[in-house]
Write a protein that holds these residues in place. Sequence first.
Motif, PDB file in Angstrom:
ATOM      1  N   LEU A   1       8.203  -0.474  -3.342  1.00  0.00           N
ATOM      2  CA  LEU A   1       7.230   0.231  -4.544  1.00  0.00           C
ATOM      3  C   LEU A   1       6.798  -0.472  -5.552  1.00  0.00           C
ATOM      4  O   LEU A   1       8.144  -0.552  -6.193  1.00  0.00           O
ATOM      5  CB  LEU A   1       7.325   1.829  -4.792  1.00  0.00           C
ATOM      6  CG  LEU A   1       6.626   2.751  -5.546  1.00  0.00           C
ATOM      7  CD1 LEU A   1       5.560   2.359  -5.298  1.00  0.00           C
ATOM      8  CD2 LEU A   1       7.455   3.689  -5.996  1.00  0.00           C
ATOM      9  N   LEU A   2       5.605  -0.925  -6.174  1.00  0.00           N
ATOM     10  CA  LEU A   2       6.117  -2.149  -7.417  1.00  0.00           C
ATOM     11  C   LEU A   2       5.889  -1.511  -8.177  1.00  0.00           C
ATOM     12  O   LEU A   2       4.337  -0.588  -7.744  1.00  0.00           O
ATOM     13  CB  LEU A   2       5.334  -3.387  -6.797  1.00  0.00           C
ATOM     14  CG  LEU A   2       5.523  -4.296  -5.810  1.00  0.00           C
ATOM     15  CD1 LEU A   2       4.820  -5.469  -4.923  1.00  0.00           C
ATOM     16  CD2 LEU A   2       7.201  -4.894  -5.584  1.00  0.00           C
ATOM     17  N   ILE A   3       5.914  -1.731  -9.670  1.00  0.00           N
ATOM     18  CA  ILE A   3       5.310  -1.369 -10.902  1.00  0.00           C
ATOM     19  C   ILE A   3       5.606  -2.240 -11.760  1.00  0.00           C
ATOM     20  O   ILE A   3       6.772  -2.547 -12.284  1.00  0.00           O
ATOM     21  CB  ILE A   3       6.017   0.825 -10.861  1.00  0.00           C
ATOM     22  CG1 ILE A   3       6.307   1.133 -10.074  1.00  0.00           C
ATOM     23  CG2 ILE A   3       6.231   0.675 -12.276  1.00  0.00           C
ATOM     24  CD1 ILE A   3       7.245   2.540 -10.692  1.00  0.00           C
ATOM     25  N   ALA A   4       4.135  -2.578 -12.860  1.00  0.00           N
ATOM     26  CA  ALA A   4       4.216  -3.489 -13.514  1.00  0.00           C
ATOM     27  C   ALA A   4       3.664  -3.044 -14.965  1.00  0.00           C
ATOM     28  O   ALA A   4       2.942  -2.099 -14.954  1.00  0.00           O
ATOM     29  CB  ALA A   4       3.817  -5.030 -12.981  1.00  0.00           C
ATOM     30  N   GLY A   5       3.984  -3.136 -16.138  1.00  0.00           N
ATOM     31  CA  GLY A   5       3.341  -2.626 -17.627  1.00  0.00           C
ATOM     32  C   GLY A   5       3.453  -4.412 -18.282  1.00  0.00           C
ATOM     33  O   GLY A   5       4.188  -4.702 -18.472  1.00  0.00           O
ATOM     34  N   GLY A   6       1.925  -4.937 -18.355  1.00  0.00           N
ATOM     35  CA  GLY A   6       1.697  -5.740 -18.985  1.00  0.00           C
ATOM     36  C   GLY A   6       1.773  -6.667 -18.850  1.00  0.00           C
ATOM     37  O   GLY A   6       1.993  -7.539 -17.241  1.00  0.00           O
ATOM     38  N   ILE A   7       2.696  -7.967 -19.579  1.00  0.00           N
ATOM     39  CA  ILE A   7       3.255  -9.392 -19.006  1.00  0.00           C
ATOM     40  C   ILE A   7       4.047  -9.217 -17.771  1.00  0.00           C
ATOM     41  O   ILE A   7       4.358 -10.008 -17.100  1.00  0.00           O
ATOM     42  CB  ILE A   7       3.778  -9.887 -20.023  1.00  0.00           C
ATOM     43  CG1 ILE A   7       3.939 -11.290 -19.360  1.00  0.00           C
ATOM     44  CG2 ILE A   7       5.288  -9.793 -20.400  1.00  0.00           C
ATOM     45  CD1 ILE A   7       1.996 -12.445 -19.570  1.00  0.00           C
ATOM     46  N   GLY A   8       4.709  -8.092 -17.586  1.00  0.00           N
ATOM     47  CA  GLY A   8       5.405  -7.694 -16.555  1.00  0.00           C
ATOM     48  C   GLY A   8       4.700  -8.467 -14.802  1.00  0.00           C
ATOM     49  O   GLY A   8       5.591  -8.024 -13.889  1.00  0.00           O
ATOM     50  N   ILE A   9       4.348  -8.231 -14.773  1.00  0.00           N
ATOM     51  CA  ILE A   9       3.263  -7.706 -13.942  1.00  0.00           C
ATOM     52  C   ILE A   9       3.650  -8.854 -12.986  1.00  0.00           C
ATOM     53  O   ILE A   9       3.980 -10.072 -12.095  1.00  0.00           O
ATOM     54  CB  ILE A   9       1.880  -8.540 -14.216  1.00  0.00           C
ATOM     55  CG1 ILE A   9       0.855  -8.189 -12.260  1.00  0.00           C
ATOM     56  CG2 ILE A   9       1.135  -9.593 -14.833  1.00  0.00           C
ATOM     57  CD1 ILE A   9       1.164  -7.273 -11.947  1.00  0.00           C
ATOM     58  N   THR A  10       4.505 -10.507 -13.919  1.00  0.00           N
ATOM     59  CA  THR A  10       4.444 -11.355 -13.528  1.00  0.00           C
ATOM     60  C   THR A  10       5.490 -11.994 -12.323  1.00  0.00           C
ATOM     61  O   THR A  10       5.350 -12.453 -11.145  1.00  0.00           O
ATOM     62  CB  THR A  10       4.703 -12.862 -14.073  1.00  0.00           C
ATOM     63  OG1 THR A  10       6.273 -12.153 -14.820  1.00  0.00           O
ATOM     64  CG2 THR A  10       3.600 -13.613 -15.059  1.00  0.00           C
ATOM     65  N   PRO A  11       6.815 -11.128 -11.891  1.00  0.00           N
ATOM     66  CA  PRO A  11       7.607 -11.151 -10.981  1.00  0.00           C
ATOM     67  C   PRO A  11       6.938 -10.761  -9.774  1.00  0.00           C
ATOM     68  O   PRO A  11       7.146 -10.643  -8.565  1.00  0.00           O
ATOM     69  CB  PRO A  11       9.236 -10.755 -11.339  1.00  0.00           C
ATOM     70  CG  PRO A  11       8.383 -10.227 -12.988  1.00  0.00           C
ATOM     71  CD  PRO A  11       7.620 -10.783 -13.349  1.00  0.00           C
ATOM     72  N   ILE A  12       6.416  -9.653 -10.214  1.00  0.00           N
ATOM     73  CA  ILE A  12       5.362  -8.308  -9.376  1.00  0.00           C
ATOM     74  C   ILE A  12       4.226  -9.551  -8.406  1.00  0.00           C
ATOM     75  O   ILE A  12       3.631  -8.550  -7.792  1.00  0.00           O
ATOM     76  CB  ILE A  12       5.300  -7.526 -10.277  1.00  0.00           C
ATOM     77  CG1 ILE A  12       6.127  -6.397 -10.449  1.00  0.00           C
ATOM     78  CG2 ILE A  12       4.202  -6.765  -9.241  1.00  0.00           C
ATOM     79  CD1 ILE A  12       7.090  -5.431 -10.220  1.00  0.00           C
ATOM     80  N   LEU A  13       3.595  -9.842  -9.603  1.00  0.00           N
ATOM     81  CA  LEU A  13       2.460 -10.930  -8.389  1.00  0.00           C
ATOM     82  C   LEU A  13       2.574 -11.730  -7.191  1.00  0.00           C
ATOM     83  O   LEU A  13       2.770 -11.773  -6.198  1.00  0.00           O
ATOM     84  CB  LEU A  13       1.928 -11.729  -9.710  1.00  0.00           C
ATOM     85  CG  LEU A  13       0.633 -12.386  -8.989  1.00  0.00           C
ATOM     86  CD1 LEU A  13      -0.721 -11.357  -8.573  1.00  0.00           C
ATOM     87  CD2 LEU A  13       0.147 -13.814  -9.891  1.00  0.00           C
ATOM     88  N   ALA A  14       4.401 -12.303  -7.408  1.00  0.00           N
ATOM     89  CA  ALA A  14       5.013 -12.926  -6.430  1.00  0.00           C
ATOM     90  C   ALA A  14       5.330 -11.950  -6.332  1.00  0.00           C
ATOM     91  O   ALA A  14       5.380 -12.361  -4.133  1.00  0.00           O
ATOM     92  CB  ALA A  14       5.809 -14.210  -6.580  1.00  0.00           C
ATOM     93  N   MET A  15       6.233 -11.153  -5.883  1.00  0.00           N
ATOM     94  CA  MET A  15       6.176  -9.807  -4.595  1.00  0.00           C
ATOM     95  C   MET A  15       4.757  -9.780  -4.231  1.00  0.00           C
ATOM     96  O   MET A  15       5.671 -10.124  -2.935  1.00  0.00           O
ATOM     97  CB  MET A  15       6.765  -9.428  -5.790  1.00  0.00           C
ATOM     98  CG  MET A  15       8.347  -9.374  -5.801  1.00  0.00           C
ATOM     99  SD  MET A  15       8.785  -7.753  -6.619  1.00  0.00           S
ATOM    100  CE  MET A  15      10.703  -8.487  -6.611  1.00  0.00           C
ATOM    101  N   ALA A  16       4.349  -9.512  -4.530  1.00  0.00           N
ATOM    102  CA  ALA A  16       2.939  -8.519  -3.795  1.00  0.00           C
ATOM    103  C   ALA A  16       2.351  -9.550  -2.989  1.00  0.00           C
ATOM    104  O   ALA A  16       2.068  -9.667  -1.642  1.00  0.00           O
ATOM    105  CB  ALA A  16       1.907  -8.171  -4.548  1.00  0.00           C
ATOM    106  N   ASP A  17       2.202 -11.166  -2.889  1.00  0.00           N
ATOM    107  CA  ASP A  17       1.939 -12.137  -2.458  1.00  0.00           C
ATOM    108  C   ASP A  17       2.684 -12.156  -1.614  1.00  0.00           C
ATOM    109  O   ASP A  17       2.139 -12.750  -0.390  1.00  0.00           O
ATOM    110  CB  ASP A  17       1.978 -13.310  -3.524  1.00  0.00           C
ATOM    111  CG  ASP A  17       0.705 -14.121  -3.836  1.00  0.00           C
ATOM    112  OD1 ASP A  17      -0.139 -13.513  -3.569  1.00  0.00           O
ATOM    113  OD2 ASP A  17       1.325 -14.506  -4.865  1.00  0.00           O
ATOM    114  N   GLU A  18       4.271 -12.237  -1.400  1.00  0.00           N
ATOM    115  CA  GLU A  18       4.843 -12.453  -0.361  1.00  0.00           C
ATOM    116  C   GLU A  18       5.741 -11.589   0.491  1.00  0.00           C
ATOM    117  O   GLU A  18       4.756 -11.654   1.563  1.00  0.00           O
ATOM    118  CB  GLU A  18       6.762 -12.739  -0.699  1.00  0.00           C
ATOM    119  CG  GLU A  18       7.780 -13.099  -0.047  1.00  0.00           C
ATOM    120  CD  GLU A  18       9.398 -13.583  -0.538  1.00  0.00           C
ATOM    121  OE1 GLU A  18      10.072 -12.908   0.011  1.00  0.00           O
ATOM    122  OE2 GLU A  18       9.044 -13.807  -1.616  1.00  0.00           O
ATOM    123  N   LEU A  19       5.435 -10.183   0.056  1.00  0.00           N
ATOM    124  CA  LEU A  19       5.170  -9.447   0.889  1.00  0.00           C
ATOM    125  C   LEU A  19       4.212  -8.808   2.014  1.00  0.00           C
ATOM    126  O   LEU A  19       4.196  -9.270   2.719  1.00  0.00           O
ATOM    127  CB  LEU A  19       5.100  -7.996  -0.226  1.00  0.00           C
ATOM    128  CG  LEU A  19       6.463  -7.354  -0.605  1.00  0.00           C
ATOM    129  CD1 LEU A  19       6.445  -6.948  -1.380  1.00  0.00           C
ATOM    130  CD2 LEU A  19       7.803  -7.219   0.084  1.00  0.00           C
TER     131      LEU A  19
END
Length: 322
Positions: free
Chosen positions: A113-131
């Motif tokens: 379960l990935l949660i991102a706010g604002g510029i916090g999306i940057t590591p989450i973006l890589a996670m979503a790609d990998e998953l």
Amino acid sequence: MTAQDAPLALRVAAITPLTPRIRMFELVAADGGALPGFAAGAHIDVEIPGVEGRSYSLLNPPGGEAWRIAVRREQDGRGGSAFMHDRVGVGDVLRASGPENHFALSAQADLHLLIAGGIGITPILAMADELAGRGAEFILHYCARSRDEAAFADALTARAGGRLHLHLDGGDPARGLDIAALLKNKPAGGHVYVCGPRAMIQAVREATSHWPVGTVHWEAFAGNDADTAPRNTDTAFEIELAKSGQVLSVPADKKILDVLRDAGIKVKTLCRDGVCGTCKTRYLGGAVDHRDEVLTVAEQGKFLQVCVSRGRPEAGRLILDL
């Protein structure tokens, strides 16, 4: 810059405006060689003249010949984002650490379960790609003020499809994601990952206080100067380094971390705001004014965060296990 091997020389291959305040920088090895590998969630620390090194998440999928980072210009920041926006151009060479990862995906999770706010999306973006690439189960909640400020909304829509939930609050968090409701019931095999404003991270941690240890993961980088400004009631105190016996004075307007670095003592850091836990240090004597947001009550009896904690001079010298 955290304690690392020799820094890497990185050439800026491209700069892409993503929003009026966010730019993406594509970095390649200045000598044309291969860059070190990394896993989703990793970051690098970029050296910035006159400013404590800034940490930026690697937002592209692992692999390839380039690293990509996104930098949001902060009006009230410490100068790092202004330097990156105003003084860095294509062809310039930056010095940076190799990748570090305190925010890796868990191999034990069945649902991410990935949660991102604002510029916090940057590591989450890589996670979503990998998953997505490995066909893993995940759900992504991306919070921003508006569609224009959701820098990667289109890319994530293409990659995550129906697994992406975009929350646009117009600047009013009450109109955004209901974190407490979302995390009230832990899904079977679920792990949660959050990166974003401090208030969002704290809300996630509070909402998951009943989740098992090790299933809640967060990433926080340095905020603006106002977040860590010294209090006008702070006083000077002394620290002693147990391994050498060296005694150092910490002025009212300085951090333990800064005094240690001035004395040539290397301490690994990330956020400098007491929210990541990277600079946790054992203390052996004295009393601590704990100001962090990561240590448990039990840990506070043995450790402090040298980026924000202070000694209590009335209890004598603060002795660190350094």
